[in-house]
Write a protein that holds these residues in place. Structure first.
Motif, PDB file in Angstrom:
ATOM      1  N   LYS A   1       0.804  -1.234   0.000  1.00 33.42           N
ATOM      2  CA  LYS A   1       0.000   0.000   0.000  1.00 33.42           C
ATOM      3  C   LYS A   1       0.832   1.276   0.000  1.00 33.42           C
ATOM      4  N   HIS A   2       2.068   1.194  -0.440  1.00 29.81           N
ATOM      5  CA  HIS A   2       2.873   2.398  -0.637  1.00 29.81           C
ATOM      6  C   HIS A   2       2.765   2.841  -2.099  1.00 29.81           C
ATOM      7  N   THR A   3       2.799   4.144  -2.327  1.00 29.15           N
ATOM      8  CA  THR A   3       2.809   4.684  -3.685  1.00 29.15           C
ATOM      9  C   THR A   3       4.255   4.848  -4.121  1.00 29.15           C
ATOM     10  N   VAL A   4       4.640   4.094  -5.136  1.00 25.32           N
ATOM     11  CA  VAL A   4       6.052   4.026  -5.522  1.00 25.32           C
ATOM     12  C   VAL A   4       6.201   4.218  -7.024  1.00 25.32           C
ATOM     13  N   GLU A   5       7.191   5.001  -7.393  1.00 30.94           N
ATOM     14  CA  GLU A   5       7.581   5.150  -8.799  1.00 30.94           C
ATOM     15  C   GLU A   5       9.061   4.801  -8.910  1.00 30.94           C
ATOM     16  N   GLU A   6       9.405   3.896  -9.811  1.00 29.05           N
ATOM     17  CA  GLU A   6      10.802   3.511  -9.933  1.00 29.05           C
ATOM     18  C   GLU A   6      11.466   4.237 -11.090  1.00 29.05           C
ATOM     19  N   LEU A   7      12.725   4.613 -10.882  1.00 25.04           N
ATOM     20  CA  LEU A   7      13.520   5.277 -11.899  1.00 25.04           C
ATOM     21  C   LEU A   7      14.760   4.428 -12.155  1.00 25.04           C
ATOM     22  N   PRO A   8      14.776   3.679 -13.269  1.00 23.33           N
ATOM     23  CA  PRO A   8      15.961   2.874 -13.586  1.00 23.33           C
ATOM     24  C   PRO A   8      17.184   3.776 -13.760  1.00 23.33           C
ATOM     25  N   PRO A   9      18.371   3.243 -13.538  1.00 23.41           N
ATOM     26  CA  PRO A   9      19.586   4.059 -13.668  1.00 23.41           C
ATOM     27  C   PRO A   9      19.804   4.528 -15.096  1.00 23.41           C
ATOM     28  N   ALA A  10      20.367   5.719 -15.225  1.00 27.48           N
ATOM     29  CA  ALA A  10      20.655   6.260 -16.556  1.00 27.48           C
ATOM     30  C   ALA A  10      21.807   5.513 -17.221  1.00 27.48           C
ATOM     31  N   LYS A  11      22.705   4.951 -16.399  1.00 28.82           N
ATOM     32  CA  LYS A  11      23.852   4.219 -16.922  1.00 28.82           C
ATOM     33  C   LYS A  11      23.965   2.884 -16.209  1.00 28.82           C
ATOM     34  N   PRO A  12      24.519   1.866 -16.879  1.00 21.67           N
ATOM     35  CA  PRO A  12      24.738   0.588 -16.201  1.00 21.67           C
ATOM     36  C   PRO A  12      25.668   0.766 -14.997  1.00 21.67           C
ATOM     37  N   GLY A  13      25.476  -0.074 -13.999  1.00 27.27           N
ATOM     38  CA  GLY A  13      26.333  -0.024 -12.827  1.00 27.27           C
ATOM     39  C   GLY A  13      25.995   1.089 -11.858  1.00 27.27           C
ATOM     40  N   ARG A  14      24.788   1.642 -11.962  1.00 25.32           N
ATOM     41  CA  ARG A  14      24.312   2.658 -11.029  1.00 25.32           C
ATOM     42  C   ARG A  14      23.079   2.130 -10.307  1.00 25.32           C
ATOM     43  N   PRO A  15      22.816   2.599  -9.085  1.00 21.61           N
ATOM     44  CA  PRO A  15      21.619   2.141  -8.367  1.00 21.61           C
ATOM     45  C   PRO A  15      20.330   2.657  -9.000  1.00 21.61           C
ATOM     46  N   TRP A  16      19.243   1.964  -8.728  1.00 24.72           N
ATOM     47  CA  TRP A  16      17.917   2.438  -9.051  1.00 24.72           C
ATOM     48  C   TRP A  16      17.489   3.456  -8.001  1.00 24.72           C
TER      49      TRP A  16
END
Length: 261
Positions: A237-252
């Motif tokens: 029940k949390h409102t979440v939006e995910e942002l994938p990393p702009a470059k490989p090897g970076r956190p989400w």
């Protein structure tokens, strides 16, 4: 899953058991760096009080912390999970977690610390005062001091699973996930939405992160990557939006949106 937490300035007033035993703390690869930091802090606080207060950034009302720091090797200790108080830990509520959730907490939570590096919640330590941004004489800036020591210890602790990084900005320089570990790491930003406008929150950032950890521990799910974590949080029940990393090897990055504070 490994969940990285900041410590808190709020701490229990005193321990209630046997003194510190550095050799029994988890993450033994950090032991030499812990010895160096502890020796430097005790030496600093055993000398000129004005110098110690300046180095540690203590206000006049906190000068008693200097004396407390001189006694760290002999003072009574208590589990790290009981030591830290404050908004995040109040909302996490380790003490009243159901037994299965508490077992998961022992396995998954890792608390960062300027003095100890990183701790499991069962690691026994005395109350202390030493933030990660301090420059200890003979040791230097603690973020730099811990960085080399954690290069080995933290990837081993992370294993092959998800890393949920909830640390505050002061503690992130001590260890930066890289490569494969970074690709399965998620950081969280808490946003308050009101009248169509979103703002970053501070106090309620800590409260929301505490609730998120409690929900995950109580639910008992095992998300394996940031995308699965986002789904798990939505199911809780949390409102979440995910942002994938702009470059490989970076956190989400996961944005958790709250409408009530």
């Amino acid at each position: 899953m490994l969940i990285l937490l900041p410590p808190s300035e709020g701490k229990a007033d005193a321990g209630a058991g046997s003194p510190l035993d550095l050799a029994r703390l988890s993450l033994p690869a950090l032991h030499p760096a812990r010895e160096q930091a502890l020796d430097a802090l005790v030496t600093l606080c055993s000398g000129d009080a004005d110098t110690a207060a300046d180095v540690l950034g203590l206000s006049p009302g906190l000068r008693g912390e200097i004396t407390r720091n001189t006694l760290l090797r002999t003072a009574k200790a208590l589990p790290a999970g009981s030591l830290y108080t404050g908004v995040l830990y109040d909302n996490l509520g380790l003490a009243d977690l159901p037994a299965p959730a508490k077992t998961r907490a022992r396995r998954t939570l890792l608390i960062f610390s300027g003095l100890w590096g990183a701790l499991r919640i069962d690691d026994r330590i005395p109350p202390y005062r030493c933030a990660m941004g301090v420059r200890l004489p003979g040791v230097g800036l603690l973020t730099t001091h811990w960085r080399d020591a954690m290069t080995q210890a933290l990837p081993e602790a992370a294993g092959t699973g998800l890393v949920l990084d909830l640390r505050s900005s002061m503690y992130t320089p001590a260890w930066t996930p890289r490569g494969d570990v970074a690709a399965r790491t998620a950081t969280v930003r808490v946003l308050h939405e009101r009248n169509g406008t979103r703002t970053v929150v501070s106090h309620f950032n800590k409260a929301t992160k505490g609730r998120i950890v409690r929900d995950l521990l109580t639910d008992g799910g095992t998300p394996r990557n940031p995308a699965e974590l986002a789904t798990a949080l939505r199911d809780l029940k949390h409102t979440v939006e995910e942002l994938p990393p702009a470059k490989p090897g970076r956190p989400w990055q996961l944005d958790v949106v709250v409408t009530e504070l």
